[in-house]
Write a protein that holds these residues in place. Sequence first.
Motif, short mmCIF file in Angstrom:
data_model
loop_
_atom_site.label_atom_id
_atom_site.label_comp_id
_atom_site.label_asym_id
_atom_site.label_seq_id
_atom_site.Cartn_x
_atom_site.Cartn_y
_atom_site.Cartn_z
N PRO A 453 -59.21 4.82 -8.79
CA PRO A 453 -58.92 6.27 -8.35
C PRO A 453 -59.92 7.31 -9.04
CG PRO A 453 -57.19 5.06 -9.62
CD PRO A 453 -58.14 4.04 -9.14
N LEU A 454 -60.24 6.67 -10.32
CA LEU A 454 -60.96 7.84 -11.17
C LEU A 454 -62.48 7.70 -10.67
CD1 LEU A 454 -59.93 7.45 -14.99
CD2 LEU A 454 -58.73 8.65 -13.11
N LEU A 455 -62.83 6.75 -10.32
CA LEU A 455 -64.45 6.57 -10.07
C LEU A 455 -64.34 7.44 -8.56
CD1 LEU A 455 -67.38 5.78 -10.34
CD2 LEU A 455 -66.56 3.74 -9.22
N ALA A 456 -63.36 7.00 -7.73
CA ALA A 456 -63.66 7.70 -6.37
C ALA A 456 -63.59 9.22 -6.55
CB ALA A 456 -62.47 6.99 -5.43
N SER A 457 -62.79 9.71 -7.18
CA SER A 457 -62.07 11.17 -7.43
C SER A 457 -63.37 11.88 -7.95
CB SER A 457 -61.05 11.31 -8.28
OG SER A 457 -59.83 10.58 -7.66
N TYR A 458 -63.85 11.34 -9.12
CA TYR A 458 -65.29 11.96 -9.69
C TYR A 458 -66.26 11.95 -8.99
CZ TYR A 458 -62.24 13.56 -13.76
OH TYR A 458 -61.48 14.21 -14.76
N ALA A 459 -66.56 10.77 -8.17
CA ALA A 459 -67.70 10.48 -7.37
C ALA A 459 -67.57 11.76 -6.10
CB ALA A 459 -67.65 9.24 -7.01
N ALA A 460 -66.42 12.10 -5.75
CA ALA A 460 -66.38 12.87 -4.52
C ALA A 460 -66.41 14.34 -5.33
CB ALA A 460 -64.80 12.86 -3.98
N PHE A 461 -65.86 14.65 -6.56
CA PHE A 461 -66.31 15.86 -7.25
C PHE A 461 -67.60 15.93 -7.49
CE2 PHE A 461 -66.25 18.01 -11.46
CZ PHE A 461 -66.09 19.19 -11.07
N GLN A 462 -68.29 15.08 -7.80
CA GLN A 462 -69.77 15.20 -8.14
C GLN A 462 -70.59 15.28 -6.86
OE1 GLN A 462 -71.76 16.14 -10.80
NE2 GLN A 462 -69.85 16.15 -12.12
N ASP A 463 -69.97 15.12 -5.75
CA ASP A 463 -70.65 15.09 -4.43
C ASP A 463 -71.71 13.91 -4.23
OD1 ASP A 463 -70.55 15.82 -1.88
OD2 ASP A 463 -71.83 17.62 -2.22
N ALA A 501 -58.41 1.02 -0.41
CA ALA A 501 -57.93 2.12 0.75
C ALA A 501 -57.99 3.32 0.00
CB ALA A 501 -56.65 1.53 1.33
N VAL A 502 -56.95 3.55 -1.10
CA VAL A 502 -56.92 4.86 -1.77
C VAL A 502 -58.46 5.24 -2.14
CG1 VAL A 502 -55.96 5.92 -3.77
CG2 VAL A 502 -54.69 4.09 -2.68
N GLY A 503 -59.20 4.68 -2.65
CA GLY A 503 -60.52 4.94 -3.02
C GLY A 503 -61.29 5.50 -2.10
N ALA A 504 -61.29 4.88 -0.70
CA ALA A 504 -61.96 5.26 0.56
C ALA A 504 -61.14 6.50 0.92
CB ALA A 504 -61.68 4.21 1.38
N LEU A 505 -60.11 6.80 0.83
CA LEU A 505 -59.50 8.05 1.16
C LEU A 505 -60.03 9.08 0.19
CD1 LEU A 505 -55.97 6.96 2.09
CD2 LEU A 505 -57.56 7.82 3.74
N LEU A 506 -59.98 8.83 -1.00
CA LEU A 506 -60.43 9.88 -2.11
C LEU A 506 -61.93 10.40 -1.94
CD1 LEU A 506 -58.61 8.42 -4.99
CD2 LEU A 506 -58.35 10.78 -4.30
N PHE A 507 -62.67 9.38 -1.82
CA PHE A 507 -64.26 9.52 -1.54
C PHE A 507 -64.73 9.54 -0.14
CE2 PHE A 507 -68.69 7.72 -1.64
CZ PHE A 507 -69.12 8.81 -2.45
N SER A 508 -64.64 8.83 0.61
CA SER A 508 -65.25 8.78 1.96
C SER A 508 -64.54 9.89 2.89
CB SER A 508 -64.98 7.37 2.59
OG SER A 508 -65.57 6.25 2.20
N ARG A 509 -63.39 9.86 2.67
CA ARG A 509 -62.76 11.16 3.37
C ARG A 509 -63.01 12.43 2.69
NH1 ARG A 509 -56.36 10.80 5.40
NH2 ARG A 509 -56.06 11.16 3.06
#
Length: 740
Positions: A453-463, A501-509
């Motif tokens: 959850p942290l990696l996916a969230s901050y990776a999305a935040f960093q684009d 799956a949660v990570g995919a929603l946070l990052f891929s979506r």
Amino acid sequence: MKPRLLLPLALLVVAPLLASEINFQPFVIDHLDREDSPVDVSFLLGDQPAGADGFITVKDGHLVKGNGERFRIWGVNLTGWTRGSTILPPKSEAAKWAKIMARHGINCVRFHFLDMPTRTVAQEAALEPERNRAEAEGNRFKVPPAGLIDSTKDTTTDFDAEQLDRLDNFIAELKKVGIYTNLNLNVGRRYKAADGVPDNDVVQLWKAYTYIGDRLIELQKDYARRLLTHRNPYTNTEYRHEPAIATVEIVNENSLYEFWFRNWLRGELKPDAPRYQLDFTPRYAAQLDAMFQQWLAKNRTPDQLALIRQQAGVAAGASVPRLHRGDFSLAPKERFHAEADFYGDVEKVFFTDFGRFLKQELGVQSLVIGNADHTYWIPGQPMLRANSLLDFVDAHVYWQHPAIWGARNSPMVDQPTRSTIVKLARAPMAGRPFTVSEVNHPNPNEYVVEMIPLLASYAAFQDWDGIYFYTFEPKALPDFQRYVADEFDLTLDPVKMSQLAVGALLFSRADVSPAKETFVRDYSHEQVNEAMRLPESERPYFTPGFPRSLPLRHGSRIGTLEGQGTSAFPAEADAPFVSDTGELVWRLHDGKQGVVAIDTPRSQGLVGFLRAHAHTTKHLKPEIKNEFVAITLSSLTSEPIQRSIRLLLTTCARWQNTGSVWNDRHTLWEKWGHGPTLIEPVTGWLELRELDGAVAVLVTPLDGAAKPLARAVMARRLEDGWEVELGAQTTTQYLIDVVR
């Protein structure tokens, strides 16, 4: 147990609990029994087959599909280190494993170690006695993955026909379900005498040699030619023209700069000499010496070269000796910078030539990258000089890698400025895609629930543009180990697989929004070189004055490595670290007991020491009994949580194998145990708030095959929301249906 109840609360919270004090319960991931489930996120993969709209390309500094749609890689490496695991499943198993990965949102796989030899039936049989003994004692037993190289031949230049057929079939099945492929070229190849590679009887790991060995470069190109011009009979396409091949990687974790910085270019590797770490043999060290003298003659004026010889203490016309790592701090500027520039030019020549070979000579249409920024305790800027000349930039990182000893098994949420997010954020460059092709919280670690959850969230935040976890091992061979038998394998991990799956929603979506403001830092040529002489305290950025917490608050990129150099940076901040979007908050309490809140319209989460301090998001108000947990709630529709009719709730804490035993320091497992895998069920209550118009909330606990463990239970209506009781069933996932 009773004396522990008398400890101060702060100590009770941060002290690791003994396994005997945790109510572990069996919970086993069962891929083979899983069918299509309401919690599958394969819908994120988009149109099928992969590459239907053309090749993955670069637009506006990001990866895009052929139709111009943004492509964010949520991927895994494929390997096979343990019993029953394989990079390349039998053809009868390939479609099954492609669907398994798609259900978890995986949209790209990185084929790692394809350049390793196969194992014959006799070789496998010879391993069995030692393997059986290790398993009976609860210990690990790993062998290198079996790749494409035919081990029955005297050279490493031939592919095994059956393995190549498996690769073709698997890539075709992956393509059908919308999963792209990343092909690695040089990873772990070990050369034989008939290959004609000097010192093949001495060298075990050929990293760095591959940049300068003429025969090695020839063999690397030969391997690339044979693989990439091969026609896959199942897709009827050569790999160089296959749009489902997203990326081709030239080398893996392989840099002359790293060898120089870590004092691995001494030239003392001989058959009977001590082997402390890595090194060059005298033959290749002498070749490097000769190349350095030629480079100096071409790239330094006679006066500059005379000064360098004077600084080196050698006579006019004599060879300039190369520096060892211990000489860095004392070497005069001119001499140090000359050698630093030399290694950079060797890497640039290699990568530009190899990139030209792939794209112009072979006609490869996929994106090509060189190497990854992979060792955060040495400067990354020098390695980026060559890598940034190719299609995009990549990096690797691990939280407390098992090869690093000492105090470990500690939570990342307590060390935000040493987190994997901060370490990775040093490498992205403005205007270029950025991926992370290896990352993990390796086993054992009692805090692994924080990773995804942290990696996916901050990776999305960093684009960023992609994440591949290391590693996924298809359990496609008979008698596979039905527990987690490796430090890195996700496949049967009851926590990480539940969170994918949660990570995919946070990052891929992209449920988490990108930063509103991005700070770009520039480096001069001299700054890049001098980074290698900075003290270890400047890790991981090796940029004095750069605030390490900045990537937790804003976007972060490198602008140029050949500019004026940025001399002023924003001020450092203290916790809590709040993203400039307001969606991510990283809190500490007295410098520890970290908690990260994820608060977006379609995904919410709370990760860390929730029991010690009350934290909420718009939709989550937990009352949890466990010490350390990760709770996430995501919409499984396009609607925000507030209006969605279907939600995925994950509640994850510690896990272990049956019979796992920690060492006295509580840092590593002395015994890895056996099956079944066990989880610490998350218990307590969770209030779901702001569910507009809900007249009923039905909660279904799921098993390791994503099937119902019991009939749906009606959440209790409260004044401010709906209360879900946790822990009645042993699970990590719940399907929530909202009736409106």
